[in-house]
Scaffold this motif. Structure first.
Motif, PDB file in Angstrom:
ATOM      1  N   ARG A 213      48.896 -37.297  12.988  1.00 31.39           N
ATOM      2  CA  ARG A 213      49.042 -35.620  12.691  1.00 31.39           C
ATOM      3  C   ARG A 213      47.617 -35.208  11.996  1.00 31.39           C
ATOM      4  O   ARG A 213      46.852 -36.085  11.674  1.00 31.39           O
ATOM      5  N   LYS A 214      47.840 -33.908  11.961  1.00 34.46           N
ATOM      6  CA  LYS A 214      46.627 -33.164  11.491  1.00 34.46           C
ATOM      7  C   LYS A 214      46.951 -32.276  10.271  1.00 34.46           C
ATOM      8  O   LYS A 214      48.081 -31.695  10.194  1.00 34.46           O
ATOM      9  N   GLU A 215      45.923 -31.966   9.470  1.00 35.77           N
ATOM     10  CA  GLU A 215      45.976 -31.132   8.528  1.00 35.77           C
ATOM     11  C   GLU A 215      44.840 -30.478   8.429  1.00 35.77           C
ATOM     12  O   GLU A 215      43.753 -30.955   8.826  1.00 35.77           O
ATOM     13  N   ILE A 216      44.908 -29.288   7.835  1.00 37.25           N
ATOM     14  CA  ILE A 216      43.674 -28.523   7.334  1.00 37.25           C
ATOM     15  C   ILE A 216      43.350 -28.419   6.120  1.00 37.25           C
ATOM     16  O   ILE A 216      44.248 -28.085   5.284  1.00 37.25           O
ATOM     17  N   PHE A 217      42.229 -28.806   5.571  1.00 34.57           N
ATOM     18  CA  PHE A 217      41.938 -28.660   4.180  1.00 34.57           C
ATOM     19  C   PHE A 217      40.952 -27.660   3.895  1.00 34.57           C
ATOM     20  O   PHE A 217      39.939 -27.579   4.529  1.00 34.57           O
ATOM     21  N   THR A 218      41.407 -26.777   2.988  1.00 30.80           N
ATOM     22  CA  THR A 218      40.525 -25.488   2.699  1.00 30.80           C
ATOM     23  C   THR A 218      39.802 -25.909   1.170  1.00 30.80           C
ATOM     24  O   THR A 218      40.695 -26.114   0.283  1.00 30.80           O
ATOM     25  N   ASP A 219      38.757 -25.910   1.145  1.00 32.96           N
ATOM     26  CA  ASP A 219      37.958 -26.198  -0.199  1.00 32.96           C
ATOM     27  C   ASP A 219      37.645 -24.942  -1.087  1.00 32.96           C
ATOM     28  O   ASP A 219      37.794 -24.085  -0.583  1.00 32.96           O
ATOM     29  N   SER A 220      37.011 -25.099  -1.993  1.00 29.56           N
ATOM     30  CA  SER A 220      36.836 -23.945  -3.027  1.00 29.56           C
ATOM     31  C   SER A 220      35.753 -22.602  -2.375  1.00 29.56           C
ATOM     32  O   SER A 220      36.025 -21.967  -2.949  1.00 29.56           O
ATOM     33  N   HIS A 221      35.150 -23.029  -1.308  1.00 27.54           N
ATOM     34  CA  HIS A 221      34.369 -22.235  -0.932  1.00 27.54           C
ATOM     35  C   HIS A 221      35.001 -21.421   0.365  1.00 27.54           C
ATOM     36  O   HIS A 221      34.352 -20.796   1.116  1.00 27.54           O
ATOM     37  N   GLN A 222      36.180 -21.984   0.518  1.00 26.62           N
ATOM     38  CA  GLN A 222      37.119 -21.527   1.640  1.00 26.62           C
ATOM     39  C   GLN A 222      36.541 -21.919   2.995  1.00 26.62           C
ATOM     40  O   GLN A 222      37.025 -21.415   4.024  1.00 26.62           O
ATOM     41  N   ASN A 223      35.816 -23.177   3.186  1.00 25.65           N
ATOM     42  CA  ASN A 223      35.527 -23.790   4.425  1.00 25.65           C
ATOM     43  C   ASN A 223      37.091 -24.556   4.717  1.00 25.65           C
ATOM     44  O   ASN A 223      37.353 -25.508   3.825  1.00 25.65           O
ATOM     45  N   GLU A 224      37.174 -24.634   6.071  1.00 23.55           N
ATOM     46  CA  GLU A 224      38.129 -25.493   6.439  1.00 23.55           C
ATOM     47  C   GLU A 224      37.656 -26.592   7.269  1.00 23.55           C
ATOM     48  O   GLU A 224      36.789 -26.535   7.821  1.00 23.55           O
ATOM     49  N   SER A 225      38.332 -27.717   6.788  1.00 25.80           N
ATOM     50  CA  SER A 225      37.969 -29.043   7.390  1.00 25.80           C
ATOM     51  C   SER A 225      39.234 -29.665   7.893  1.00 25.80           C
ATOM     52  O   SER A 225      40.331 -29.797   7.618  1.00 25.80           O
ATOM     53  N   THR A 226      39.021 -30.052   9.155  1.00 21.68           N
ATOM     54  CA  THR A 226      40.176 -30.659   9.883  1.00 21.68           C
ATOM     55  C   THR A 226      40.190 -32.313   9.296  1.00 21.68           C
ATOM     56  O   THR A 226      39.256 -33.073   9.378  1.00 21.68           O
TER      57      THR A 226
END
Length: 288
Positions: free
Chosen positions: A29-42
């Motif tokens: 399965r996949k998730e999107i992680f959004t960091d404090s800089h609003q960069n999204e990582s799969t």
């Protein structure tokens, strides 16, 4: 239809159909992680399909901080998950030059903290075993996350595995040794360094972990370091291993012969032996 055929037909109607999903050794399965800089990582999550996960692995791929995640990275995560029965979180961090230092480190660091705080969302292992694996640039990022955790006096991982890591971005690539067959030319290394560090001054141990002081490494997790004899980065990785030893960290360092940079993930040279050694180290965690 005779009696035997009828019996078989009736039995077949009651037999559970095994779908293609059931046959697979893992669930994905996949998730999107959004960091404090609003960069999204799969985040691609590989979970064992047949047995409960024995722990978690976070994998940071190699890239020179620049190149995209690829099929070899995915295949490595599948293999290490199947071989250890761990859930593998394949983290695709932000890349330079669009996202120079410290973007990748910030994302990786925040994701590790997120996993530690929400461990039960990924795995029910009561021991909460967490293994960090980093290849090339990913090894650099593994170290950065753990150094930051130590600075914050927060828990570190159970085990760190550094696979042909890139740990010295301060030394001019022209001044490094280039064994026969080295696959990262000096001009390419300079480009990677320029893209990643941008205007960061020399001397930052979060850019070049080989510069880290011994005091900053006390409490670092037990570490496995794999290097290749035909890799420009072998010396700096092994030098960092010596720094860990001076900080009383448990360290295993192995230089693999007849091997090039990328050998474990690329399955070249002694890549299979390197992979099996990683599996052994991870399995030993379950033995206490």
């Amino acid at each position: 239809m005779n009696e035997a055929e009828q019996e078989r037909t009736d039995h077949a109607k009651k037999t559970r159909v095994i779908s293609s999903e059931h046959w697979q050794s893992e669930r994905i399965r996949k998730e999107i992680f959004t960091d404090s800089h609003q960069n999204e990582s799969t985040v691609v999550i590989h979970e064992p399909n047949y047995v409960p996960a024995k722990g978690l692995i976070i994998d940071f791929h190699g890239s020179g901080f620049v190149h995209l995640h690829n099929d070899n990275d995915t295949f490595f995560c599948k293999r290490i998950g199947n071989a250890t029965d761990y859930t593998v979180l394949d983290f695709d961090y932000p890349l330079a030059p669009e996202h120079p230092f410290p973007a990748a480190l910030d994302a990786c660091d925040q994701f590790v903290q997120h996993v530690q705080a929400n461990y039960q969302d990924y795995c029910v292992d009561p021991q909460q075993r967490l293994v960090l694996i980093g290849h090339s640039a990913g090894g650099n990022l593994v170290i950065g996350t753990q150094m930051r955790a130590l600075t914050r006096q927060q828990p570190v991982a159970t085990l760190a595995i550094l696979d042909y890591p890139a740990l010295d971005l301060d030394t001019d690539p022209d001044d490094k040794s280039y064994p026969e067959g080295a696959v990262i030319p000096a001009e390419v290394a300079k480009r990677f360094n320029r893209f990643y560090r941008a205007n960061v001054p020399l001397g930052n141990p979060y850019v070049s972990p080989v510069l880290a002081k011994h005091d900053a490494l006390v409490g670092f997790p037990p570490t496995v370091i794999h290097t290749a004899d035909h890799d420009t980065l072998a010396d700096e990785a092994e030098s960092f291993g010596q720094h860990l030893i001076a900080a009383n960290v448990t360290v295993t360092i192995h230089r693999y012969l007849n091997s090039l940079h990328g050998f474990t993930v690329g399955e070249t040279g002694e890549g299979h032996a390197s992979f099996l050694a990683m599996v052994r180290h991870i399995r030993q965690l379950s033995l206490g």
